[in-house]
Design a protein around this motif. Structure first.
Motif, PDB file in Angstrom:
ATOM      1  N   ALA A 145      29.604 -22.586 -15.471  1.00 38.98           N
ATOM      2  CA  ALA A 145      28.233 -22.401 -14.384  1.00 38.98           C
ATOM      3  C   ALA A 145      27.678 -23.060 -13.908  1.00 38.98           C
ATOM      4  O   ALA A 145      27.015 -22.569 -12.964  1.00 38.98           O
ATOM      5  CB  ALA A 145      27.065 -21.781 -16.683  1.00 38.98           C
ATOM      6  N   ALA A 146      27.573 -24.226 -13.407  1.00 41.58           N
ATOM      7  CA  ALA A 146      26.757 -25.185 -13.434  1.00 41.58           C
ATOM      8  C   ALA A 146      27.999 -24.873 -11.702  1.00 41.58           C
ATOM      9  O   ALA A 146      26.816 -25.295 -10.344  1.00 41.58           O
ATOM     10  CB  ALA A 146      27.222 -26.668 -13.243  1.00 41.58           C
ATOM     11  N   LEU A 147      29.193 -25.340 -11.732  1.00 36.58           N
ATOM     12  CA  LEU A 147      30.193 -24.365 -10.132  1.00 36.58           C
ATOM     13  C   LEU A 147      30.134 -23.078  -9.528  1.00 36.58           C
ATOM     14  O   LEU A 147      29.858 -23.520  -8.633  1.00 36.58           O
ATOM     15  CB  LEU A 147      31.381 -24.902 -11.217  1.00 36.58           C
ATOM     16  N   LEU A 148      29.366 -22.500 -10.912  1.00 38.15           N
ATOM     17  CA  LEU A 148      29.367 -21.209  -9.959  1.00 38.15           C
ATOM     18  C   LEU A 148      27.861 -20.850  -9.555  1.00 38.15           C
ATOM     19  O   LEU A 148      27.851 -20.100  -8.401  1.00 38.15           O
ATOM     20  CB  LEU A 148      29.215 -20.197 -10.971  1.00 38.15           C
ATOM     21  N   THR A 149      27.099 -21.569  -9.931  1.00 40.07           N
ATOM     22  CA  THR A 149      25.760 -21.226  -9.291  1.00 40.07           C
ATOM     23  C   THR A 149      25.646 -22.497  -7.916  1.00 40.07           C
ATOM     24  O   THR A 149      25.695 -21.974  -7.293  1.00 40.07           O
ATOM     25  CB  THR A 149      24.490 -22.360 -10.958  1.00 40.07           C
ATOM     26  N   ALA A 150      26.233 -23.850  -8.358  1.00 39.06           N
ATOM     27  CA  ALA A 150      26.148 -24.320  -7.149  1.00 39.06           C
ATOM     28  C   ALA A 150      26.649 -23.710  -6.067  1.00 39.06           C
ATOM     29  O   ALA A 150      26.142 -23.253  -4.962  1.00 39.06           O
ATOM     30  CB  ALA A 150      27.020 -26.061  -7.142  1.00 39.06           C
ATOM     31  N   HIS A 151      28.242 -22.866  -6.261  1.00 40.46           N
ATOM     32  CA  HIS A 151      28.646 -22.157  -5.068  1.00 40.46           C
ATOM     33  C   HIS A 151      28.104 -21.260  -4.303  1.00 40.46           C
ATOM     34  O   HIS A 151      27.579 -20.513  -3.041  1.00 40.46           O
ATOM     35  CB  HIS A 151      29.923 -22.071  -5.394  1.00 40.46           C
TER      36      HIS A 151
END
Length: 161
Positions: A145-151
Motif C-alpha cells: 500500500a505504501a509503495l503503490l501510493t508513493a508510485h
C-alpha cells in the motif's frame, strides 16, 4: 475474515523510491512475520535498499516514521502489534499510533503503510502475520500500500496522473 474485499493489485516498479520500514519489537513471532511480508513486498516492487529501524513498541512508531519522513523518504512502512489486555492501555496505544502515523503522513505528504495489528488475542495476531498457516499477510499489504501510493504520488506530482 477482515481481508474480504481487498483489492487485487499487481506489483509496480518502485525502484528508485527511498523506503523506510519502522518496526516495533514486542511480540517477536508476529513481528518476524510482518517484517518478512514487508520484505517480500519490497522485493516484488523492486525496492532494493530499504532502511529498517526498530523501536521498542508500537507507541514509538510515529516518531520514528516522522524522522524518516523528515529525511525525504518517499514512503514509510510502519509495523507493530498491540494485543488487548485487561486495562485501557490497548485503546491508548492504538489511538496514539494511528493518530500519530496519520499526522506524519499528512504533515510530510509521505505515504505510511499501516501495518499495525490491533488484536483481541495472540491467535488473531498470528493469523494476520503472514506466517505459515496465517490467513492474511498484513506486513506485505502495508508495504505494498505504501509503495503503490508513493508510485501514484510521484506521477501526480509530476503532472502525469
Amino acid at each position: 475474515m477482515s481481508g474480504a474485499g481487498a483489492p487485487v493489485t499487481a506489483p509496480v516498479d518502485c525502484s528508485g523510491l527511498r523506503v523506510a520500514v519502522v518496526a516495533a519489537s514486542w511480540h517477536q513471532q508476529v513481528m518476524d512475520g510482518l517484517l518478512a511480508g514487508a520484505e517480500r513486498a519490497l522485493a516484488d516492487h523492486r525496492v532494493e535498499d530499504a532502511v529498517l529501524t526498530r523501536v521498542p513498541g508500537t507507541f514509538e512508531l510515529p516518531v520514528a516514521a516522522q524522522a524518516h519522513a523528515e529525511q525525504g523518504f518517499d514512503a514509510v512502512v510502519a509495523l507493530g502489534v498491540v494485543i488487548r489486555g485487561g486495562t485501557p492501555h490497548f485503546e491508548y496505544v492504538c489511538s496514539a499510533a494511528t493518530d500519530g502515523l496519520t499526522r506524519v503522513s499528512l504533515d510530510h505528504r509521505v505515504p505510511i503503510g499501516f501495518g499495525v495489528l490491533t488484536c483481541d488475542d495472540d491467535r488473531q495476531a498470528l493469523d494476520r502475520a503472514g506466517l505459515e498457516g496465517s490467513t492474511e499477510d498484513k506486513g506485505y499489504e502495508a508495504a505494498s500500500a505504501a509503495l503503490l501510493t508513493a508510485h501514484t504520488l510521484r506521477k501526480v506530482r509530476g503532472g502525469v496522473a
